[in-house]
Design a protein around this motif. Sequence first.
Motif, PDB file in Angstrom:
ATOM      1  N   VAL A   1       0.841  -1.202   0.000  1.00 39.62           N
ATOM      2  CA  VAL A   1       0.000   0.000   0.000  1.00 39.62           C
ATOM      3  C   VAL A   1       0.876   1.252   0.000  1.00 39.62           C
ATOM      4  O   VAL A   1       0.606   2.222  -0.733  1.00 39.62           O
ATOM      5  CB  VAL A   1      -0.944  -0.001   1.216  1.00 39.62           C
ATOM      6  N   GLU A   2       1.931   1.238   0.792  1.00 39.04           N
ATOM      7  CA  GLU A   2       2.843   2.379   0.842  1.00 39.04           C
ATOM      8  C   GLU A   2       3.504   2.618  -0.509  1.00 39.04           C
ATOM      9  O   GLU A   2       3.675   3.759  -0.951  1.00 39.04           O
ATOM     10  CB  GLU A   2       3.903   2.145   1.914  1.00 39.04           C
ATOM     11  N   THR A   3       3.857   1.528  -1.200  1.00 35.35           N
ATOM     12  CA  THR A   3       4.470   1.634  -2.528  1.00 35.35           C
ATOM     13  C   THR A   3       3.505   2.253  -3.531  1.00 35.35           C
ATOM     14  O   THR A   3       3.859   3.172  -4.284  1.00 35.35           O
ATOM     15  CB  THR A   3       4.915   0.242  -3.013  1.00 35.35           C
ATOM     16  N   LEU A   4       2.278   1.760  -3.552  1.00 31.57           N
ATOM     17  CA  LEU A   4       1.282   2.297  -4.480  1.00 31.57           C
ATOM     18  C   LEU A   4       0.996   3.771  -4.186  1.00 31.57           C
ATOM     19  O   LEU A   4       0.822   4.577  -5.109  1.00 31.57           O
ATOM     20  CB  LEU A   4      -0.007   1.480  -4.386  1.00 31.57           C
ATOM     21  N   ASP A   5       0.951   4.109  -2.908  1.00 24.27           N
ATOM     22  CA  ASP A   5       0.706   5.498  -2.526  1.00 24.27           C
ATOM     23  C   ASP A   5       1.868   6.383  -2.988  1.00 24.27           C
ATOM     24  O   ASP A   5       1.660   7.478  -3.519  1.00 24.27           O
ATOM     25  CB  ASP A   5       0.529   5.587  -1.016  1.00 24.27           C
ATOM     26  N   GLY A   6       3.102   5.890  -2.812  1.00 28.74           N
ATOM     27  CA  GLY A   6       4.267   6.652  -3.234  1.00 28.74           C
ATOM     28  C   GLY A   6       4.330   6.846  -4.737  1.00 28.74           C
ATOM     29  O   GLY A   6       4.850   7.862  -5.221  1.00 28.74           O
ATOM     30  N   LEU A   7       3.786   5.884  -5.481  1.00 22.78           N
ATOM     31  CA  LEU A   7       3.733   5.988  -6.948  1.00 22.78           C
ATOM     32  C   LEU A   7       2.511   6.772  -7.420  1.00 22.78           C
ATOM     33  O   LEU A   7       2.310   6.918  -8.633  1.00 22.78           O
ATOM     34  CB  LEU A   7       3.717   4.581  -7.569  1.00 22.78           C
ATOM     35  N   GLU A   8       1.696   7.241  -6.473  1.00 25.07           N
ATOM     36  CA  GLU A   8       0.459   7.980  -6.749  1.00 25.07           C
ATOM     37  C   GLU A   8      -0.517   7.150  -7.584  1.00 25.07           C
ATOM     38  O   GLU A   8      -1.205   7.665  -8.472  1.00 25.07           O
ATOM     39  CB  GLU A   8       0.774   9.317  -7.440  1.00 25.07           C
ATOM     40  N   LEU A   9      -0.586   5.857  -7.270  1.00 25.44           N
ATOM     41  CA  LEU A   9      -1.465   4.944  -8.002  1.00 25.44           C
ATOM     42  C   LEU A   9      -2.516   4.293  -7.100  1.00 25.44           C
ATOM     43  O   LEU A   9      -3.388   3.577  -7.587  1.00 25.44           O
ATOM     44  CB  LEU A   9      -0.637   3.832  -8.670  1.00 25.44           C
ATOM     45  N   LEU A  10      -2.453   4.548  -5.813  1.00 26.45           N
ATOM     46  CA  LEU A  10      -3.325   3.838  -4.875  1.00 26.45           C
ATOM     47  C   LEU A  10      -4.796   4.110  -5.140  1.00 26.45           C
ATOM     48  O   LEU A  10      -5.606   3.176  -5.215  1.00 26.45           O
ATOM     49  CB  LEU A  10      -2.965   4.213  -3.436  1.00 26.45           C
ATOM     50  N   ALA A  11      -5.167   5.367  -5.295  1.00 25.87           N
ATOM     51  CA  ALA A  11      -6.579   5.704  -5.507  1.00 25.87           C
ATOM     52  C   ALA A  11      -7.100   5.091  -6.807  1.00 25.87           C
ATOM     53  O   ALA A  11      -8.216   4.556  -6.854  1.00 25.87           O
ATOM     54  CB  ALA A  11      -6.756   7.220  -5.523  1.00 25.87           C
ATOM     55  N   ARG A  12      -6.272   5.130  -7.847  1.00 22.71           N
ATOM     56  CA  ARG A  12      -6.707   4.617  -9.150  1.00 22.71           C
ATOM     57  C   ARG A  12      -6.857   3.093  -9.135  1.00 22.71           C
ATOM     58  O   ARG A  12      -7.771   2.540  -9.763  1.00 22.71           O
ATOM     59  CB  ARG A  12      -5.696   5.017 -10.221  1.00 22.71           C
ATOM     60  N   LEU A  13      -5.954   2.414  -8.425  1.00 20.21           N
ATOM     61  CA  LEU A  13      -5.930   0.954  -8.480  1.00 20.21           C
ATOM     62  C   LEU A  13      -6.719   0.291  -7.350  1.00 20.21           C
ATOM     63  O   LEU A  13      -6.915  -0.922  -7.376  1.00 20.21           O
ATOM     64  CB  LEU A  13      -4.485   0.453  -8.458  1.00 20.21           C
ATOM     65  N   ARG A  14      -7.183   1.081  -6.393  1.00 21.77           N
ATOM     66  CA  ARG A  14      -7.880   0.482  -5.247  1.00 21.77           C
ATOM     67  C   ARG A  14      -9.041  -0.423  -5.669  1.00 21.77           C
ATOM     68  O   ARG A  14      -9.226  -1.505  -5.070  1.00 21.77           O
ATOM     69  CB  ARG A  14      -8.374   1.580  -4.303  1.00 21.77           C
ATOM     70  N   PRO A  15      -9.858  -0.072  -6.672  1.00 29.83           N
ATOM     71  CA  PRO A  15     -10.958  -0.970  -7.066  1.00 29.83           C
ATOM     72  C   PRO A  15     -10.488  -2.322  -7.599  1.00 29.83           C
ATOM     73  O   PRO A  15     -11.279  -3.272  -7.656  1.00 29.83           O
ATOM     74  CB  PRO A  15     -11.680  -0.174  -8.163  1.00 29.83           C
ATOM     75  N   ARG A  16      -9.226  -2.413  -8.001  1.00 28.68           N
ATOM     76  CA  ARG A  16      -8.722  -3.677  -8.557  1.00 28.68           C
ATOM     77  C   ARG A  16      -8.015  -4.540  -7.514  1.00 28.68           C
ATOM     78  O   ARG A  16      -7.588  -5.660  -7.820  1.00 28.68           O
ATOM     79  CB  ARG A  16      -7.743  -3.397  -9.703  1.00 28.68           C
ATOM     80  N   LEU A  17      -7.859  -4.048  -6.309  1.00 27.34           N
ATOM     81  CA  LEU A  17      -7.113  -4.780  -5.298  1.00 27.34           C
ATOM     82  C   LEU A  17      -7.919  -5.954  -4.753  1.00 27.34           C
ATOM     83  O   LEU A  17      -9.112  -5.845  -4.476  1.00 27.34           O
ATOM     84  CB  LEU A  17      -6.747  -3.855  -4.129  1.00 27.34           C
ATOM     85  N   VAL A  18      -7.239  -7.094  -4.616  1.00 24.46           N
ATOM     86  CA  VAL A  18      -7.800  -8.243  -3.911  1.00 24.46           C
ATOM     87  C   VAL A  18      -6.826  -8.576  -2.782  1.00 24.46           C
ATOM     88  O   VAL A  18      -5.616  -8.544  -2.980  1.00 24.46           O
ATOM     89  CB  VAL A  18      -8.020  -9.459  -4.833  1.00 24.46           C
TER      90      VAL A  18
END
Length: 252
Positions: free
Chosen positions: A147-164
């Motif tokens: 989660v920290e990695t995705l947030d640092g890449l500024e991708l967390l909000a965009r990819l959250r619906p795809r997370l399992v």
Amino acid sequence: MLGLVPLFSSLLALLLALSGRAFAAEVQVAVASNFIAPMRSVAAAFERTSGHRVRLAFGATGKFYAQIRNGAPFDVLLAADDTTPAKLEREGLAVAGSRFTYATGRLALWSAKPGFVDAEGAVLEQGRFRRLAIANPRLAPYGAAAVETLDGLELLARLRPRLVQGENIAQTFQFVASGNAELGFVAVSQVFVDGRLARGSAWVVPQALHAPIRQDAVILARGRDNPAARALIRYMKQDTARGIIRAYGYDR
């Protein structure tokens, strides 16, 4: 008289062997899911050299913490973080002074498909996938690092619906290995051995993108007087065990 010497030597060897068995003990170890393969190797080597027996249970560090607080019969905890052993120590559920960092984990973005994950992790931004697997960040430090990695890449909000979410990193690996998720964040130790990728394609996440995954071990209160528990902790600090741990991609 001379004929008695071989007999005496044989009896002495037998007595020493029986004595070794008499002092052998068993240690119950709770092991973070990312450390399954290396710990099996370490335990086998330890048993051969010590005569002690090792019983391993694998799971999420957060769940082990709850089980230990409820009286689970573990002697040693090998956590996926450094906060849980410290907390158990403060709560009087672990032996003060026995805690140490046995490994520093590495995170990898992995797909079972060859060529699917590029060397820079750009597949995350390109979005050519439906599901991205991570371990539960509330229970598993590798999930928190993802989660920290995705947030640092500024991708967390965009990819959250795809997370399992897997319950732990072992289940997360299975999601990807089975094809239920095209890719996922797993432990380097699950997909690399001796520096080589065993299957599929992967990007080893730069350590600057998340906090260090320091993994601490500690003797639990139940193992305070267990000689096998103390012997195992000593063994894990020695060169043989450290070499096994490094071979699975951990920094130590």
